[in-house]
Scaffold this motif. Structure first.
Motif, PDB file in Angstrom:
ATOM      1  N   VAL A   1       0.554  -0.957  -0.086  1.00  0.00           N
ATOM      2  CA  VAL A   1      -0.029  -0.127  -0.206  1.00  0.00           C
ATOM      3  C   VAL A   1       0.496   1.027  -0.085  1.00  0.00           C
ATOM      4  O   VAL A   1       2.259   1.322   1.179  1.00  0.00           O
ATOM      5  CB  VAL A   1      -0.935   0.035   1.146  1.00  0.00           C
ATOM      6  CG1 VAL A   1      -2.122  -1.280   1.463  1.00  0.00           C
ATOM      7  CG2 VAL A   1      -0.297  -0.250   2.435  1.00  0.00           C
ATOM      8  N   TYR A   2       0.691   2.049  -1.073  1.00  0.00           N
ATOM      9  CA  TYR A   2       1.715   3.268  -0.749  1.00  0.00           C
ATOM     10  C   TYR A   2       0.242   4.543  -0.615  1.00  0.00           C
ATOM     11  O   TYR A   2      -0.515   4.885  -0.879  1.00  0.00           O
ATOM     12  CB  TYR A   2       1.882   3.673  -2.049  1.00  0.00           C
ATOM     13  CG  TYR A   2       2.654   2.292  -2.722  1.00  0.00           C
ATOM     14  CD1 TYR A   2       4.104   2.820  -3.542  1.00  0.00           C
ATOM     15  CD2 TYR A   2       2.677   1.178  -3.429  1.00  0.00           C
ATOM     16  CE1 TYR A   2       4.539   1.943  -3.530  1.00  0.00           C
ATOM     17  CE2 TYR A   2       3.386   0.564  -3.889  1.00  0.00           C
ATOM     18  CZ  TYR A   2       4.643   0.635  -4.071  1.00  0.00           C
ATOM     19  OH  TYR A   2       5.319   0.012  -4.348  1.00  0.00           O
ATOM     20  N   PRO A   3       0.877   5.704   0.480  1.00  0.00           N
ATOM     21  CA  PRO A   3      -0.154   6.459   1.138  1.00  0.00           C
ATOM     22  C   PRO A   3       0.333   7.790  -0.187  1.00  0.00           C
ATOM     23  O   PRO A   3       1.379   7.638  -0.954  1.00  0.00           O
ATOM     24  CB  PRO A   3       0.664   6.580   1.876  1.00  0.00           C
ATOM     25  CG  PRO A   3       1.448   5.986   2.409  1.00  0.00           C
ATOM     26  CD  PRO A   3       2.002   4.600   1.781  1.00  0.00           C
ATOM     27  N   ALA A   4      -0.965   8.082  -0.133  1.00  0.00           N
ATOM     28  CA  ALA A   4      -0.711   9.541  -1.312  1.00  0.00           C
ATOM     29  C   ALA A   4       0.374  10.331  -0.709  1.00  0.00           C
ATOM     30  O   ALA A   4       0.485  10.597   0.159  1.00  0.00           O
ATOM     31  CB  ALA A   4      -2.691   9.931  -1.418  1.00  0.00           C
ATOM     32  N   SER A   5       0.415  11.177  -1.562  1.00  0.00           N
ATOM     33  CA  SER A   5       1.536  11.880  -1.630  1.00  0.00           C
ATOM     34  C   SER A   5       1.220  13.513  -1.103  1.00  0.00           C
ATOM     35  O   SER A   5       1.656  13.866  -0.031  1.00  0.00           O
ATOM     36  CB  SER A   5       2.444  12.721  -2.850  1.00  0.00           C
ATOM     37  OG  SER A   5       1.266  12.577  -4.200  1.00  0.00           O
ATOM     38  N   LEU A   6       0.176  13.969  -0.545  1.00  0.00           N
ATOM     39  CA  LEU A   6      -0.418  14.558  -0.502  1.00  0.00           C
ATOM     40  C   LEU A   6      -2.074  14.398   0.594  1.00  0.00           C
ATOM     41  O   LEU A   6      -2.948  13.525  -0.385  1.00  0.00           O
ATOM     42  CB  LEU A   6      -1.375  15.687  -1.744  1.00  0.00           C
ATOM     43  CG  LEU A   6      -0.248  16.658  -1.552  1.00  0.00           C
ATOM     44  CD1 LEU A   6      -0.757  17.617  -3.447  1.00  0.00           C
ATOM     45  CD2 LEU A   6       0.804  17.490  -1.238  1.00  0.00           C
ATOM     46  N   ASP A   7      -2.473  13.539   1.787  1.00  0.00           N
ATOM     47  CA  ASP A   7      -3.763  13.849   2.238  1.00  0.00           C
ATOM     48  C   ASP A   7      -4.018  14.545   3.601  1.00  0.00           C
ATOM     49  O   ASP A   7      -4.480  13.840   4.570  1.00  0.00           O
ATOM     50  CB  ASP A   7      -2.908  12.605   2.598  1.00  0.00           C
ATOM     51  CG  ASP A   7      -3.748  10.937   2.997  1.00  0.00           C
ATOM     52  OD1 ASP A   7      -4.910  10.805   2.688  1.00  0.00           O
ATOM     53  OD2 ASP A   7      -3.580  11.371   4.557  1.00  0.00           O
ATOM     54  N   GLU A   8      -3.938  15.825   3.036  1.00  0.00           N
ATOM     55  CA  GLU A   8      -4.058  16.715   4.467  1.00  0.00           C
ATOM     56  C   GLU A   8      -5.625  16.418   3.692  1.00  0.00           C
ATOM     57  O   GLU A   8      -6.145  16.351   2.718  1.00  0.00           O
ATOM     58  CB  GLU A   8      -3.621  17.590   3.843  1.00  0.00           C
ATOM     59  CG  GLU A   8      -2.364  17.981   4.565  1.00  0.00           C
ATOM     60  CD  GLU A   8      -0.499  17.353   3.602  1.00  0.00           C
ATOM     61  OE1 GLU A   8      -1.405  17.080   2.480  1.00  0.00           O
ATOM     62  OE2 GLU A   8       0.716  17.344   4.039  1.00  0.00           O
ATOM     63  N   SER A   9      -6.323  17.102   5.134  1.00  0.00           N
ATOM     64  CA  SER A   9      -8.312  16.911   5.186  1.00  0.00           C
ATOM     65  C   SER A   9      -8.663  18.033   3.754  1.00  0.00           C
ATOM     66  O   SER A   9      -9.365  17.272   3.204  1.00  0.00           O
ATOM     67  CB  SER A   9      -8.074  17.308   6.304  1.00  0.00           C
ATOM     68  OG  SER A   9      -9.598  17.099   6.414  1.00  0.00           O
ATOM     69  N   SER A  10      -8.069  18.869   3.408  1.00  0.00           N
ATOM     70  CA  SER A  10      -7.899  20.148   2.951  1.00  0.00           C
ATOM     71  C   SER A  10      -8.143  19.789   1.325  1.00  0.00           C
ATOM     72  O   SER A  10      -8.510  20.360   0.310  1.00  0.00           O
ATOM     73  CB  SER A  10      -7.908  21.179   2.476  1.00  0.00           C
ATOM     74  OG  SER A  10      -6.512  21.459   2.665  1.00  0.00           O
ATOM     75  N   VAL A  11      -6.791  18.077   1.248  1.00  0.00           N
ATOM     76  CA  VAL A  11      -6.618  18.212  -0.097  1.00  0.00           C
ATOM     77  C   VAL A  11      -7.549  17.653  -0.820  1.00  0.00           C
ATOM     78  O   VAL A  11      -8.635  16.623  -0.849  1.00  0.00           O
ATOM     79  CB  VAL A  11      -5.903  17.747   0.135  1.00  0.00           C
ATOM     80  CG1 VAL A  11      -4.739  16.094  -1.684  1.00  0.00           C
ATOM     81  CG2 VAL A  11      -4.634  18.409   0.589  1.00  0.00           C
ATOM     82  N   MET A  12      -7.930  17.804  -2.276  1.00  0.00           N
ATOM     83  CA  MET A  12      -9.093  16.828  -3.222  1.00  0.00           C
ATOM     84  C   MET A  12      -8.763  16.017  -3.812  1.00  0.00           C
ATOM     85  O   MET A  12      -9.525  14.927  -3.851  1.00  0.00           O
ATOM     86  CB  MET A  12     -10.272  18.139  -4.025  1.00  0.00           C
ATOM     87  CG  MET A  12     -11.205  17.488  -4.822  1.00  0.00           C
ATOM     88  SD  MET A  12     -10.448  17.243  -6.511  1.00  0.00           S
ATOM     89  CE  MET A  12      -9.553  19.280  -6.699  1.00  0.00           C
ATOM     90  N   VAL A  13      -7.584  16.207  -4.951  1.00  0.00           N
ATOM     91  CA  VAL A  13      -6.743  15.972  -5.946  1.00  0.00           C
ATOM     92  C   VAL A  13      -6.321  14.277  -6.186  1.00  0.00           C
ATOM     93  O   VAL A  13      -7.111  13.605  -6.841  1.00  0.00           O
ATOM     94  CB  VAL A  13      -6.169  16.757  -6.944  1.00  0.00           C
ATOM     95  CG1 VAL A  13      -4.201  16.456  -5.747  1.00  0.00           C
ATOM     96  CG2 VAL A  13      -5.783  16.193  -7.891  1.00  0.00           C
ATOM     97  N   THR A  14      -5.957  14.040  -4.516  1.00  0.00           N
ATOM     98  CA  THR A  14      -5.834  12.865  -4.282  1.00  0.00           C
ATOM     99  C   THR A  14      -7.076  11.459  -4.365  1.00  0.00           C
ATOM    100  O   THR A  14      -6.000  11.020  -4.398  1.00  0.00           O
ATOM    101  CB  THR A  14      -4.625  12.197  -3.095  1.00  0.00           C
ATOM    102  OG1 THR A  14      -5.161  13.366  -2.452  1.00  0.00           O
ATOM    103  CG2 THR A  14      -3.068  13.079  -3.590  1.00  0.00           C
ATOM    104  N   ILE A  15      -8.401  11.937  -4.012  1.00  0.00           N
ATOM    105  CA  ILE A  15      -9.239  11.311  -3.632  1.00  0.00           C
ATOM    106  C   ILE A  15      -9.440  10.178  -5.415  1.00  0.00           C
ATOM    107  O   ILE A  15      -9.547   9.371  -4.679  1.00  0.00           O
ATOM    108  CB  ILE A  15     -10.641  11.860  -2.826  1.00  0.00           C
ATOM    109  CG1 ILE A  15     -10.293  12.625  -2.257  1.00  0.00           C
ATOM    110  CG2 ILE A  15     -11.489  11.272  -3.642  1.00  0.00           C
ATOM    111  CD1 ILE A  15     -11.565  14.145  -2.152  1.00  0.00           C
ATOM    112  N   LYS A  16      -8.955  10.868  -6.078  1.00  0.00           N
ATOM    113  CA  LYS A  16      -9.388  10.155  -7.426  1.00  0.00           C
ATOM    114  C   LYS A  16      -8.504   8.855  -7.759  1.00  0.00           C
ATOM    115  O   LYS A  16      -8.520   7.727  -8.572  1.00  0.00           O
ATOM    116  CB  LYS A  16      -9.801  11.000  -8.621  1.00  0.00           C
ATOM    117  CG  LYS A  16      -8.204  11.870  -9.257  1.00  0.00           C
ATOM    118  CD  LYS A  16      -8.242  12.567  -9.823  1.00  0.00           C
ATOM    119  CE  LYS A  16      -6.567  13.455 -10.708  1.00  0.00           C
ATOM    120  NZ  LYS A  16      -5.571  11.958 -10.989  1.00  0.00           N
TER     121      LYS A  16
END
Length: 422
Positions: free
Chosen positions: A375-390
């Motif tokens: 499993v690879y964590p998203a590079s941007l995982d802050e609460s306010s970040v939208m783009v890595t959801i996809k």
């Protein structure tokens, strides 16, 4: 226990406790009978037993000849037996001649085997000869009884369980139901979920961009998540930061719909109106803080038998809150046996350096490498970040830690819709 929270401070509870408080308020929805062609994705509201065995007649397992196996006793290469072909049975037809010793019927895969026959010998094991107006086949080995015949009830016997209540109907279930002529099914009604966003900063998605404002993307993300969970969605207009307007809109939504989900306004700022609204006497607060990140301010309340979920306005937190709480609630209302996200164990593919005092649900993606699930964590995982959801197909569960979690550590992983690895 719950009632004394109704006007109290924010007391953080665990995710599991929050989920249990939600489950304690849920009930099955109504049901309706629909055509099988419309049943994909719906949840069965009845247990279905087989009305007849399947197959309901003995059928040929391959193209060949239906025979009486006793006729082949002693057959061998230098001492073959000869049988006369007296009938031809294509799939869907019935035998027209009763077999006797010394006779055979040409038969196609899936066709009904004559009652007198107890074996089918494949074409490749025979040699066909025309002689004196008769067609015969030569067999050079013994054929055991039952060979290449699918018996009655081989797959399903009468009154066997076909599909149990609460099953989500997909292509496999559709195939089984159609096979047994079940052209209508009783399913749970989809709960109708109202979604609205709060915040004077929100624009409709078709509005031109304005300085200091953002488009209302959360409502459309939630609508997709709720539909995937089996709910019907009504997206209501966003409301400004006005407590009285929000109160009126929530009250109206409770009258019209089965569940209300809001996004935004649940923090502790001066304009976080949902945090104030759930303190009102009309609602019973279930919880207003969860020991999770993102989404610690996720809030749930109940009015009568209807739930309100007030999710964070931050897209990452909103997404996770919906998956952890709204999705299972919709599943339970439709009789789903296992409403929570499927859980597996994976191996962390990179170091995770954030220190957590709450359990963290990290967006990430799965990979199958050298026999292991990484499993690879998203590079941007802050609460306010939208783009890595996809780009995420899982949530990596990182418990409270006081130091970085190293690469190679085993971790709990929750699979999101579309996880195709397993």
């Amino acid at each position: 226990m719950i009632d004394n929270l109704s006007k109290g401070p924010r007391n953080a509870i665990s995710v599991k406790e929050a989920q249990q408080r939600i489950l304690s308020q849920l009930h099955l929805g109504g049901n309706e009978r629909i055509d099988l062609s419309e049943a994909r994705g719906r949840y069965l509201a009845e247990t279905i037993l087989a009305p007849h065995p399947y197959p309901h007649f003995r059928r040929a397992g391959m193209d060949g000849f239906a025979i009486i196996s006793q006729d082949t006793c002693g057959a061998q290469t230098d001492q073959p037996v000869w049988l006369e072909i007296v009938d031809e049975i294509p799939a869907g037809a019935l035998p027209s001649i009763s077999l006797e010793s010394g006779l055979a019927s040409r038969i196609m895969t899936g066709a009904k085997v004559p009652d007198e026959a107890d074996a089918v010998v494949m074409f490749e094991m025979t040699e066909q000869i025309e002689q004196g107006g008769r067609t015969t086949i030569q067999i050079k080995r013994e054929i055991e009884p039952g060979k290449n015949i699918t018996p009655i009830g081989f797959e399903i016997k009468q009154d066997d369980l076909l599909i149990k209540e609460g099953t989500r109907i997909s292509s496999g279930e559709i195939s089984v139901l159609a096979t047994f002529g079940i052209h209508q099914v009783l399913v749970y009604k989809k709960p109708v979920v109202a979604i609205f966003s709060t915040g004077s900063e929100l624009l409709d998605i078709d509005e031109a961009l304005q300085d200091g404002k953002i488009r209302n993307s959360n409502a459309y993300m939630l609508a997709c998540q709720i539909r995937d969970a089996g709910g019907e969605v009504i997206i209501l207009d966003a409301i400004p930061d006005d407590l009285q307007i929000a109160k009126a809109r929530v009250t109206e939504a409770f009258e019209l719909y089965d569940m209300v989900v809001t996004t935004g306004g649940v923090s502790v700022g001066d304009f976080d109106i949902m945090a104030d609204l759930v303190q009102g006497e009309e609602l019973t607060l279930l919880f207003n803080k969860v020991t999770m990140r993102p989404g610690s301010v996720t809030t749930a309340a109940v009015r009568g038998r209807k739930l309100l979920f007030a999710l964070s306005g931050n897209p990452g937190a909103c997404f996770v809150g919906c998956e952890m709480f709204v999705r299972p609630a919709i599943g339970v209302m439709q009789g789903k046996d296992h409403p929570f996200l499927k859980e597996i164990t994976g191996i962390l593919a990179t170091d995770f350096n954030k220190i957590n005092n709450f359990t963290r649900f990290v967006r990430g993606h799965l990979a199958y490498e050298e026999g292991q699930v990484l499993v690879y964590p998203a590079s941007l995982d802050e609460s306010s970040v939208m783009v890595t959801i996809k780009d995420s197909d899982c949530l990596i569960v990182i418990p409270p830690v006081s130091q970085a979690v190293p690469k190679g550590q085993k971790v709990q992983v929750l699979l999101l819709d579309g996880s195709g690895i397993l």
